[in-house]
Design an enzyme around this catalytic site. Structure first.
Site, PDB file in Angstrom:
ATOM      1  N   GLU A   5      -3.791   4.159   6.485  1.00 13.20           N
ATOM      2  CA  GLU A   5      -3.620   3.650   4.636  1.00 13.20           C
ATOM      3  C   GLU A   5      -4.119   4.830   4.400  1.00 13.20           C
ATOM      4  OE1 GLU A   5      -4.756  -0.100   3.626  1.00 13.20           O
ATOM      5  OE2 GLU A   5      -5.022   1.099   1.699  1.00 13.20           O
ATOM      6  N   ARG A  49       0.825  -0.928  -0.197  1.00 13.36           N
ATOM      7  CA  ARG A  49      -0.224   0.009   0.405  1.00 13.36           C
ATOM      8  C   ARG A  49       0.538   1.067  -0.321  1.00 13.36           C
ATOM      9  NH1 ARG A  49      -2.037  -3.500  -1.176  1.00 13.36           N
ATOM     10  NH2 ARG A  49      -4.081  -4.443  -0.364  1.00 13.36           N
ATOM     11  N   SER A  89     -10.115   1.338   3.012  1.00 11.03           N
ATOM     12  CA  SER A  89      -9.479   0.614   4.233  1.00 11.03           C
ATOM     13  C   SER A  89      -9.146   1.540   5.137  1.00 11.03           C
ATOM     14  CB  SER A  89      -8.210   0.116   4.441  1.00 11.03           C
ATOM     15  OG  SER A  89      -8.720  -1.310   3.785  1.00 11.03           O
TER      16      SER A  89
HETATM   17  C1  LIG Z   1     -15.110   0.553  -1.328  1.00 10.19           C
HETATM   18  C2  LIG Z   1     -14.160   0.746  -1.460  1.00 10.19           C
HETATM   19  C3  LIG Z   1     -12.964  -0.649  -1.521  1.00 10.19           C
HETATM   20  C4  LIG Z   1     -11.266  -0.784  -1.793  1.00 10.19           C
HETATM   21  N1  LIG Z   1     -11.541  -1.440  -1.678  1.00 10.19           N
HETATM   22  C5  LIG Z   1      -9.873  -1.351  -1.568  1.00 10.19           C
HETATM   23  C6  LIG Z   1      -9.407  -3.064  -2.066  1.00 10.19           C
HETATM   24  O1  LIG Z   1      -9.504  -4.203  -1.802  1.00 10.19           O
HETATM   25  N2  LIG Z   1      -7.618  -2.815  -1.927  1.00 10.19           N
HETATM   26  C7  LIG Z   1      -6.874  -1.484  -2.148  1.00 10.19           C
HETATM   27  O2  LIG Z   1      -5.809  -1.606  -2.550  1.00 10.19           O
HETATM   28  N3  LIG Z   1      -7.837  -0.126  -1.549  1.00 10.19           N
HETATM   29  C8  LIG Z   1      -9.063  -0.528  -2.017  1.00 10.19           C
HETATM   30  N4  LIG Z   1      -9.541   0.668  -1.642  1.00 10.19           N
HETATM   31  C9  LIG Z   1      -8.787   1.974  -1.973  1.00 10.19           C
HETATM   32  C10 LIG Z   1      -8.848   2.889  -3.047  1.00 10.19           C
HETATM   33  O3  LIG Z   1     -10.461   2.296  -4.065  1.00 10.19           O
HETATM   34  C11 LIG Z   1      -7.469   2.522  -3.277  1.00 10.19           C
HETATM   35  O4  LIG Z   1      -6.300   3.095  -2.886  1.00 10.19           O
HETATM   36  C12 LIG Z   1      -7.849   3.568  -5.189  1.00 10.19           C
HETATM   37  O5  LIG Z   1      -6.095   2.634  -5.665  1.00 10.19           O
HETATM   38  C13 LIG Z   1      -7.060   4.226  -4.840  1.00 10.19           C
HETATM   39  O6  LIG Z   1      -7.409   5.211  -6.586  1.00 10.19           O
HETATM   40  P1  LIG Z   1      -8.176   7.029  -6.794  1.00 10.19           P
HETATM   41  O7  LIG Z   1      -7.662   6.792  -8.388  1.00 10.19           O
HETATM   42  O8  LIG Z   1      -9.012   6.739  -5.820  1.00 10.19           O
HETATM   43  O9  LIG Z   1      -7.021   6.893  -5.850  1.00 10.19           O
HETATM   44  P2  LIG Z   1      -7.262   8.487  -4.836  1.00 10.19           P
HETATM   45  O10 LIG Z   1      -7.714   8.116  -4.165  1.00 10.19           O
HETATM   46  O11 LIG Z   1      -7.754   9.386  -5.729  1.00 10.19           O
HETATM   47  O12 LIG Z   1      -5.708   8.823  -4.328  1.00 10.19           O
HETATM   48  C14 LIG Z   1      -4.484   7.905  -3.546  1.00 10.19           C
HETATM   49  C15 LIG Z   1      -3.726   8.596  -3.637  1.00 10.19           C
HETATM   50  O13 LIG Z   1      -3.295   8.311  -4.891  1.00 10.19           O
HETATM   51  C16 LIG Z   1      -2.893   9.241  -5.268  1.00 10.19           C
HETATM   52  N5  LIG Z   1      -2.937   9.397  -6.915  1.00 10.19           N
HETATM   53  C17 LIG Z   1      -3.789   9.336  -7.442  1.00 10.19           C
HETATM   54  N6  LIG Z   1      -3.831   9.183  -8.567  1.00 10.19           N
HETATM   55  C18 LIG Z   1      -2.467   9.869  -8.885  1.00 10.19           C
HETATM   56  C19 LIG Z   1      -1.536   9.535 -10.281  1.00 10.19           C
HETATM   57  N7  LIG Z   1      -2.536   9.532 -11.618  1.00 10.19           N
HETATM   58  N8  LIG Z   1      -0.567  10.209 -10.246  1.00 10.19           N
HETATM   59  C20 LIG Z   1      -0.093  10.213  -8.806  1.00 10.19           C
HETATM   60  N9  LIG Z   1      -0.426  10.306  -7.697  1.00 10.19           N
HETATM   61  C21 LIG Z   1      -1.520   9.971  -7.812  1.00 10.19           C
HETATM   62  C22 LIG Z   1      -3.186  10.769  -4.371  1.00 10.19           C
HETATM   63  O14 LIG Z   1      -2.384  11.587  -4.533  1.00 10.19           O
HETATM   64  C23 LIG Z   1      -3.299  10.266  -3.363  1.00 10.19           C
HETATM   65  O15 LIG Z   1      -2.078  10.092  -2.266  1.00 10.19           O
HETATM   66  C24 LIG Z   1     -11.217   0.910  -1.471  1.00 10.19           C
HETATM   67  C25 LIG Z   1     -12.081   2.098  -1.278  1.00 10.19           C
HETATM   68  C26 LIG Z   1     -13.363   2.105  -1.622  1.00 10.19           C
HETATM   69  C27 LIG Z   1     -13.625   3.096  -1.477  1.00 10.19           C
END
Ligand SMILES: Cc1cc2nc3c(=O)[nH]c(=O)nc-3n(C[C@H](O)[C@H](O)[C@H](O)COP(=O)(O)OP(=O)(O)OC[C@H]3O[C@@H](n4cnc5c(N)ncnc54)[C@H](O)[C@@H]3O)c2cc1C
Length: 293
Positions: A280, A160, A209
């Site tokens: 996280e 993570r 998480s």
């Molecule tokens: C219902 C639910 C279930 C989930 N289940 C899981 C799971 O099973 N496993 C898991 O690992 N996570 C899970 N997550 C958390 C989340 O979905 C993941 O961490 C996901 O990868 C985040 O992606 P995002 O594009 O929404 O990033 P964001 O939440 O928008 O950003 C997260 C971080 O990534 C950075 N970021 C985003 N895009 C970029 C980019 N293009 N370049 C550089 N940095 C960037 C942001 O600046 C921030 O620091 C879950 C979330 C929810 C709401």
């Protein structure tokens, strides 16, 4: 490219909290992304990329940064032989559908992760024994200084986390996948989605998480459940009655409510079970949680 002012971050996050962004840009091409990063440097603004905002908690009084949402070409997906090229803003759902239609397997684990390719790299998102480091061949990282392709190893992907620095934007991701029949992919995805529905809140506003799983096998969710925290509520924020490592926005929650729950959860895990939980969820404009004393 337009720069929007005062857009509530709450509109960009799955938990639905967070005050106004100082500035928001939605670059659609590599050129527009470079332009936005130059603008941030000229204005001495920090850069915060938000994908689907599915692991972000932003301060209620706003975020003093240029928030970037990657759209257009930067959210496109293309199949090239046994590889999938995705813009950093492409959703996991679209990546998975395109891969399945092309008979390419490997991304199934991401079916229940509501994020983007770029967010997946930053967080090294994973589930069911797999994570992004298993399938990423390389990613194009763009900053105000220039751009560079980095391999999975160079991205420093660990549980993570990645080694990406503030201001570094994942503009493109190349996934290395394997031939797999679309029907098999579909069956695996159906199975994983059903497992997810059984154990986690899937129709609530959450940020995924809250804490990382601590070493030792007892997951963060089970730890907090043993501390009697399921259903514990502060303001509009609720520790999920279904899975204690999720905080739900039960109506009118603020980020301060979520943080207060996190502080209480960490304190109880340490006092009752001697477990120190590490955050996280990504904090934007929020101070670090107070140390456990
Ligand atoms: C219902 C639910 C279930 C989930 N289940 C899981 C799971 O099973 N496993 C898991 O690992 N996570 C899970 N997550 C958390 C989340 O979905 C993941 O961490 C996901 O990868 C985040 O992606 P995002 O594009 O929404 O990033 P964001 O939440 O928008 O950003 C997260 C971080 O990534 C950075 N970021 C985003 N895009 C970029 C980019 N293009 N370049 C550089 N940095 C960037 C942001 O600046 C921030 O620091 C879950 C979330 C929810 C709401």
């Amino acid at each position: 490219m337009d720069i929007e002012r005062g857009v509530p971050v709450a509109k960009l996050t799955t938990i639905g909290t967070g005050g106004p962004a100082k500035a928001l840009a939605r670059p659609r091409t590599a050129g527009e992304l470079s332009e936005a990063l130059r603008y941030a440097r000229e204005e001495a603004l920090q850069v915060l990329v938000v994908g689907l905002g599915s692991n972000v908690l932003a301060a209620d009084d706003g975020v003093d940064a240029l928030v970037l949402r990657l759209e257009g070409e930067l959210a496109g997906v293309e199949v090239r032989d046994d590889a999938l090229a995705a813009g950093g803003g492409a959703t996991n759902a679209v990546c998975l559908h395109r891969a399945r239609d092309a008979g390419l397997g490997g991304l199934e684990f991401a079916c229940a992760i509501p994020g983007t390719a770029g967010g997946g790299v930053f967080m090294n998102a994973g589930a069911y024994g797999h994570d992004c480091s298993d399938v990423i061949a390389r990613a194009l990282v763009v900053s105000a200084e220039g751009k560079q392709w980095r391999t999975a190893e160079e991205l420093g992907l660990e549980y993570r986390r990645s080694a990406l620095l503030p201001g570094e934007v994942v503009a493109q991701v190349e996934f290395r996948l394997e031939a797999r029949a679309p029907d098999e992919i579909k069956a695996t995805v159906a199975d994983l989605v059903a497992r997810r529905k059984d154990t986690q809140p899937t129709n609530k506003r959450t940020f995924g998480s809250v804490f990382k799983n601590p070493p030792g096998g007892l997951g963060a969710g089970r730890t907090l459940e043993l501390c009697g925290l399921k259903g514990h509520r502060i303001g509009g924020a609720l520790i999920s009655p279904k899975h204690a490592n999720f905080i739900e926005n039960a109506g009118g929650a603020t980020s301060a409510d979520c943080v207060a729950l996190m502080v209480e959860a960490r304190r109880r895990a340490r006092d009752q079970l001697g477990v120190e939980l590490e955050r996280e969820v990504v904090f934007a404009g929020l101070p670090e949680l107070p140390p456990l004393t």
